[in-house]
Scaffold this motif. Sequence first.
Motif, PDB file in Angstrom:
ATOM      1  N   GLN A 254      13.983  29.793  15.732  1.00 56.15           N
ATOM      2  CA  GLN A 254      12.819  29.899  16.604  1.00 56.15           C
ATOM      3  C   GLN A 254      11.949  28.650  16.519  1.00 56.15           C
ATOM      4  O   GLN A 254      11.340  28.235  17.502  1.00 56.15           O
ATOM      5  CB  GLN A 254      11.997  31.133  16.237  1.00 56.15           C
ATOM      6  CG  GLN A 254      12.728  32.448  16.412  1.00 56.15           C
ATOM      7  CD  GLN A 254      11.881  33.636  15.977  1.00 56.15           C
ATOM      8  OE1 GLN A 254      10.672  33.512  15.794  1.00 56.15           O
ATOM      9  NE2 GLN A 254      12.514  34.781  15.804  1.00 56.15           N
ATOM     10  N   ILE A 255      11.868  28.076  15.319  1.00 57.65           N
ATOM     11  CA  ILE A 255      11.060  26.871  15.129  1.00 57.65           C
ATOM     12  C   ILE A 255      11.828  25.632  15.562  1.00 57.65           C
ATOM     13  O   ILE A 255      11.254  24.696  16.119  1.00 57.65           O
ATOM     14  CB  ILE A 255      10.637  26.739  13.649  1.00 57.65           C
ATOM     15  CG1 ILE A 255       9.987  28.026  13.169  1.00 57.65           C
ATOM     16  CG2 ILE A 255       9.665  25.567  13.482  1.00 57.65           C
ATOM     17  CD1 ILE A 255       9.677  28.038  11.690  1.00 57.65           C
TER      18      ILE A 255
ATOM     19  N   LEU B 261      13.323  24.029  17.933  1.00 58.09           N
ATOM     20  CA  LEU B 261      13.347  24.189  19.382  1.00 58.09           C
ATOM     21  C   LEU B 261      14.547  23.523  20.055  1.00 58.09           C
ATOM     22  O   LEU B 261      15.075  24.037  21.042  1.00 58.09           O
ATOM     23  CB  LEU B 261      12.044  23.633  19.976  1.00 58.09           C
ATOM     24  CG  LEU B 261      10.755  24.324  19.494  1.00 58.09           C
ATOM     25  CD1 LEU B 261       9.538  23.649  20.101  1.00 58.09           C
ATOM     26  CD2 LEU B 261      10.777  25.811  19.852  1.00 58.09           C
TER      27      LEU B 261
ATOM     28  N   GLU C 150       7.657  20.305  16.007  1.00 58.92           N
ATOM     29  CA  GLU C 150       8.205  21.624  16.291  1.00 58.92           C
ATOM     30  C   GLU C 150       7.436  22.701  15.542  1.00 58.92           C
ATOM     31  O   GLU C 150       7.176  23.787  16.083  1.00 58.92           O
ATOM     32  CB  GLU C 150       9.688  21.671  15.908  1.00 58.92           C
ATOM     33  CG  GLU C 150      10.593  20.890  16.854  1.00 58.92           C
ATOM     34  CD  GLU C 150      12.034  20.857  16.394  1.00 58.92           C
ATOM     35  OE1 GLU C 150      12.938  20.956  17.247  1.00 58.92           O
ATOM     36  OE2 GLU C 150      12.273  20.719  15.165  1.00 58.92           O
TER      37      GLU C 150
ATOM     38  N   TRP D 129       5.312  25.634  17.401  1.00 58.57           N
ATOM     39  CA  TRP D 129       5.652  27.033  17.146  1.00 58.57           C
ATOM     40  C   TRP D 129       4.449  27.812  16.629  1.00 58.57           C
ATOM     41  O   TRP D 129       4.173  28.926  17.076  1.00 58.57           O
ATOM     42  CB  TRP D 129       6.802  27.107  16.143  1.00 58.57           C
ATOM     43  CG  TRP D 129       7.270  28.502  15.879  1.00 58.57           C
ATOM     44  CD1 TRP D 129       8.082  29.267  16.662  1.00 58.57           C
ATOM     45  CD2 TRP D 129       6.954  29.310  14.737  1.00 58.57           C
ATOM     46  NE1 TRP D 129       8.289  30.504  16.087  1.00 58.57           N
ATOM     47  CE2 TRP D 129       7.607  30.558  14.902  1.00 58.57           C
ATOM     48  CE3 TRP D 129       6.195  29.089  13.592  1.00 58.57           C
ATOM     49  CZ2 TRP D 129       7.509  31.576  13.958  1.00 58.57           C
ATOM     50  CZ3 TRP D 129       6.087  30.106  12.648  1.00 58.57           C
ATOM     51  CH2 TRP D 129       6.742  31.336  12.844  1.00 58.57           C
ATOM     52  N   CYS D 130       3.730  27.229  15.675  1.00 57.00           N
ATOM     53  CA  CYS D 130       2.570  27.922  15.106  1.00 57.00           C
ATOM     54  C   CYS D 130       1.462  28.101  16.131  1.00 57.00           C
ATOM     55  O   CYS D 130       0.802  29.146  16.160  1.00 57.00           O
ATOM     56  CB  CYS D 130       2.040  27.136  13.904  1.00 57.00           C
ATOM     57  SG  CYS D 130       3.108  27.189  12.437  1.00 57.00           S
TER      58      CYS D 130
ATOM     59  N   ARG E  70       1.708  28.632  19.175  1.00 57.94           N
ATOM     60  CA  ARG E  70       2.032  29.665  20.166  1.00 57.94           C
ATOM     61  C   ARG E  70       1.718  31.062  19.654  1.00 57.94           C
ATOM     62  O   ARG E  70       1.724  32.017  20.434  1.00 57.94           O
ATOM     63  CB  ARG E  70       3.515  29.593  20.542  1.00 57.94           C
ATOM     64  CG  ARG E  70       3.933  28.362  21.302  1.00 57.94           C
ATOM     65  CD  ARG E  70       5.232  28.615  22.075  1.00 57.94           C
ATOM     66  NE  ARG E  70       6.287  29.126  21.219  1.00 57.94           N
ATOM     67  CZ  ARG E  70       7.225  28.378  20.646  1.00 57.94           C
ATOM     68  NH1 ARG E  70       7.211  27.065  20.826  1.00 57.94           N
ATOM     69  NH2 ARG E  70       8.169  28.917  19.896  1.00 57.94           N
TER      70      ARG E  70
END
Length: 245
Positions: free
Chosen positions: A210-211, A213, A223, A227-228, A230
Motif C-alpha cells: 500500500q505504501i 506506490l 511514498e 501514504w500517511c 491520505r
Amino acid sequence: MYSVVSHLYSRPQRQKKPSHKSRRQDLSCPSRLIGYIRNRFNKDKGGSGEDDVDDLNLHVVRYRPEELDKLAKTTKFTRKEIQLIYRGFKQECPTGLVDEDSFKDIFAQFFPQGDATQYAHYVFNTLKHNSSGQISFEEFLGILSKVSRGTIQEKLQWIFGLYDLNKDGLITKTEMLDVVTSIYEMLGHHTEPQVEENSAREHVEKIFHQIDLNHDGVVTIDELVEWCCRDERILQSLEMLDTVL
C-alpha cells in the motif's frame, strides 16, 4: 504501517482493571515515553531551577552543552522547558552524554513487560550523528523537539529514518519487518490488543504494497509521506505529541 505509526504516535487505549495475574499494559510507545520523561524531568519541579541555568551557562558539568539561549533559539522549547529537560537528563546521564547501553536501560524501565533492546538500538541510531557512540544533550534535545513539536514532514522524516536501517534512503520489506518485530517484542504479551507471533510479518505483508506506490519493492520518503497524508487517523496521531511537558 498505520498500526506501527499508531504504536509510536497514537493515544493510549483505555486500560482494563488489573487482574490478580498481571496488570495489562496498553499504553502506546510515546505515551509511556512521554510519561516517563514528564515524571523524571519534573521530579524536582518545585525548585527554582537556577542551578540548572548555571550548569548550562557556566559549563560546570563534565560535558559542556551550548548556552541556554542558543538552545531555545534552535529548538521549539522555551528556556524553562529546556531547564526541566536538562535536569532530568542530568539525573539519567550525569556526564552529559548517553551511550547505547544506558539508552537501552532507560527504555527497559518504561517497557518492563517486553524486551526493548532491539527497538532501543534502532531508536538510538536515529539520534546519534557521530562515530563516538554517544548522544549529547544537544542532540537529544534537537530530536525531541522535532519529534514532539516539529512539522508533519519532520516527524515523518524521523519515522522514515527509524525504518531505513542502512540509511540508503529506501525502506525494504525486510527492514520494515525488523523494526515492526522489535516493536512487538518491546510491547510484550500484556498489551491490548494482544500480539500474536505472526502478527508482525502479516502486518508488513498487508500494508507494504500500500505504501510502495510504484511497486518497485522499496519505500521512499515521498511514498511514506503521501501514504500517511491520505489517512486522517495518522495525521491526528502525529499531532498528539505537540506538547511534551
